[in-house]
Design a protein around this motif. Structure first.
Motif, mmCIF file in Angstrom:
data_model
loop_
_atom_site.group_PDB
_atom_site.id
_atom_site.type_symbol
_atom_site.label_atom_id
_atom_site.label_comp_id
_atom_site.label_asym_id
_atom_site.label_seq_id
_atom_site.Cartn_x
_atom_site.Cartn_y
_atom_site.Cartn_z
ATOM 1 N N ALA A 29 0.861 -1.293 -0.095
ATOM 2 C CA ALA A 29 0.031 0.035 -0.032
ATOM 3 C C ALA A 29 0.918 1.310 -0.177
ATOM 4 C CB ALA A 29 -1.009 0.036 1.088
ATOM 5 N N PRO A 30 1.827 1.570 0.780
ATOM 6 C CA PRO A 30 2.607 2.692 0.997
ATOM 7 C C PRO A 30 3.284 2.704 -0.374
ATOM 8 C CG PRO A 30 3.108 1.282 2.801
ATOM 9 C CD PRO A 30 2.114 0.579 2.052
ATOM 10 N N LEU A 31 3.760 1.462 -1.129
ATOM 11 C CA LEU A 31 4.494 1.929 -2.317
ATOM 12 C C LEU A 31 3.670 2.415 -3.524
ATOM 13 C CD1 LEU A 31 6.480 -1.583 -2.478
ATOM 14 C CD2 LEU A 31 7.525 0.829 -2.529
ATOM 15 N N SER A 32 2.484 1.804 -3.331
ATOM 16 C CA SER A 32 1.495 2.411 -4.489
ATOM 17 C C SER A 32 1.237 3.792 -4.145
ATOM 18 C CB SER A 32 0.098 1.438 -4.218
ATOM 19 O OG SER A 32 -0.994 2.052 -5.028
ATOM 20 N N LEU A 33 1.136 4.129 -2.882
ATOM 21 C CA LEU A 33 0.735 5.647 -2.507
ATOM 22 C C LEU A 33 1.786 6.585 -3.131
ATOM 23 C CD1 LEU A 33 -1.104 5.196 0.861
ATOM 24 C CD2 LEU A 33 -2.209 6.094 -1.144
ATOM 25 N N LEU A 34 2.901 6.097 -2.943
ATOM 26 C CA LEU A 34 4.257 6.736 -3.488
ATOM 27 C C LEU A 34 4.380 6.722 -5.002
ATOM 28 C CD1 LEU A 34 6.738 5.590 -0.546
ATOM 29 C CD2 LEU A 34 5.600 8.115 -1.074
ATOM 30 N N GLY A 35 3.563 5.850 -5.676
ATOM 31 C CA GLY A 35 3.428 6.134 -7.339
ATOM 32 C C GLY A 35 4.241 4.511 -7.682
ATOM 33 N N ASP A 36 4.525 3.838 -6.802
ATOM 34 C CA ASP A 36 5.393 2.811 -7.460
ATOM 35 C C ASP A 36 4.250 1.531 -7.377
ATOM 36 O OD1 ASP A 36 7.086 0.627 -8.084
ATOM 37 O OD2 ASP A 36 8.279 0.789 -6.325
ATOM 38 N N VAL A 37 3.409 1.505 -8.483
ATOM 39 C CA VAL A 37 2.386 0.724 -8.505
ATOM 40 C C VAL A 37 2.862 -0.825 -8.846
ATOM 41 C CG1 VAL A 37 0.188 0.018 -9.833
ATOM 42 C CG2 VAL A 37 0.711 2.340 -9.305
ATOM 43 N N GLU A 38 3.798 -0.710 -9.845
ATOM 44 C CA GLU A 38 4.608 -2.048 -10.216
ATOM 45 C C GLU A 38 5.231 -2.621 -9.045
ATOM 46 O OE1 GLU A 38 4.152 -4.138 -12.945
ATOM 47 O OE2 GLU A 38 2.591 -2.359 -13.346
ATOM 48 N N GLY A 39 5.808 -1.995 -8.305
ATOM 49 C CA GLY A 39 6.563 -2.275 -7.140
ATOM 50 C C GLY A 39 5.632 -2.953 -6.025
ATOM 51 N N ALA A 40 4.345 -2.217 -5.856
ATOM 52 C CA ALA A 40 3.306 -2.634 -4.980
ATOM 53 C C ALA A 40 2.785 -4.114 -5.701
ATOM 54 C CB ALA A 40 2.208 -1.677 -4.845
ATOM 55 N N TYR A 41 2.588 -4.103 -6.594
ATOM 56 C CA TYR A 41 2.143 -5.478 -7.310
ATOM 57 C C TYR A 41 2.942 -6.245 -7.066
ATOM 58 C CZ TYR A 41 0.372 -8.743 -11.050
ATOM 59 O OH TYR A 41 -0.111 -9.880 -11.348
ATOM 60 N N GLU A 42 4.326 -6.254 -7.120
ATOM 61 C CA GLU A 42 5.159 -7.366 -7.396
ATOM 62 C C GLU A 42 5.449 -7.924 -5.849
ATOM 63 O OE1 GLU A 42 6.619 -9.194 -9.583
ATOM 64 O OE2 GLU A 42 5.224 -8.037 -10.922
ATOM 65 N N HIS A 43 5.289 -6.904 -4.851
ATOM 66 C CA HIS A 43 5.296 -7.146 -3.538
ATOM 67 C C HIS A 43 4.215 -8.047 -3.017
ATOM 68 C CE1 HIS A 43 8.553 -4.291 -2.693
ATOM 69 N NE2 HIS A 43 8.571 -4.546 -1.542
ATOM 70 N N GLN A 44 2.828 -7.665 -3.540
ATOM 71 C CA GLN A 44 1.730 -8.763 -3.488
ATOM 72 C C GLN A 44 2.188 -10.083 -3.968
ATOM 73 O OE1 GLN A 44 -1.775 -8.134 -1.996
ATOM 74 N NE2 GLN A 44 -0.181 -6.500 -0.916
ATOM 75 N N ARG A 45 2.452 -10.178 -5.291
ATOM 76 C CA ARG A 45 2.719 -11.240 -5.741
ATOM 77 C C ARG A 45 3.441 -12.146 -5.147
ATOM 78 N NH1 ARG A 45 -0.070 -13.869 -9.186
ATOM 79 N NH2 ARG A 45 1.728 -15.019 -9.727
#
Length: 160
Positions: A29-45
């Motif tokens: 969630a914090p990665l996404s809020l910081l604009g790193d949507v791909e990083g957030a997605y990869e963390h979830q995966r």
């Protein structure tokens, strides 16, 4: 965010796979809020893969539910639909109700985006009913109602 990253490192150093999965999940969630949507997605995966490795089907289903929405936002609507349906099936199988409205919401969003408006409307109405049964936070029902209103505005639905 620094503490979350530190927690991830500690769990990895200790070989604590469950802690690692939780840290990865919490960092998304914090990665996404910081604009790193791909990083957030990869963390979830990555969290999903660990939960699957551990055989934690409930957390696997929960993360699938979140991933379905990530997939929708990334524009992968077919994968979002498949993942939302998978999460919903797992939640039903496990008797876990808390994410069902979300699962159905994402399924309805994906169906609508793919042009399956009639089915999307039914699914979104089910999401609203599920949210009401669960006395779920109002935002889920509100979001579902917004999508339902949009779908009802399509003229061909009234002819269906």
């Amino acid at each position: 965010m620094d503490r979350l990253t530190e927690a991830l490192s500690v769990h990895r150093e200790l070989g604590d796979r469950r802690g690692e999965a939780e840290a990865l999940d919490n960092l998304a969630a914090p990665l996404s809020l910081l604009g790193d949507v791909e990083g957030a997605y990869e963390h979830q995966r990555s969290a999903l893969n660990i939960y699957m490795e551990l055989g934690d089907r409930e957390r696997e289903a929960d993360v699938r539910s979140v991933l379905a929405e990530w997939l929708w936002f990334r524009g992968d609507f077919k994968a979002a639909l498949t993942t939302a349906r998978s999460a919903s099936s797992m939640h039903l199988e496990l008797g876990v109700q808390r994410y069902l409205a979300h699962d159905r919401l994402v399924e309805g969003m994906a169906l609508a985006t793919l042009g399956n408006y009639r089915e999307a409307l039914q699914v979104l109405e089910d999401a609203i009913a599920q949210a009401e049964r669960m006395d779920h936070p109002e935002w889920i029902a509100h979001r579902s109602e917004e999508h339902t209103s949009e779908l009802q505005s399509h003229s061909f639905i009234s002819y269906a």
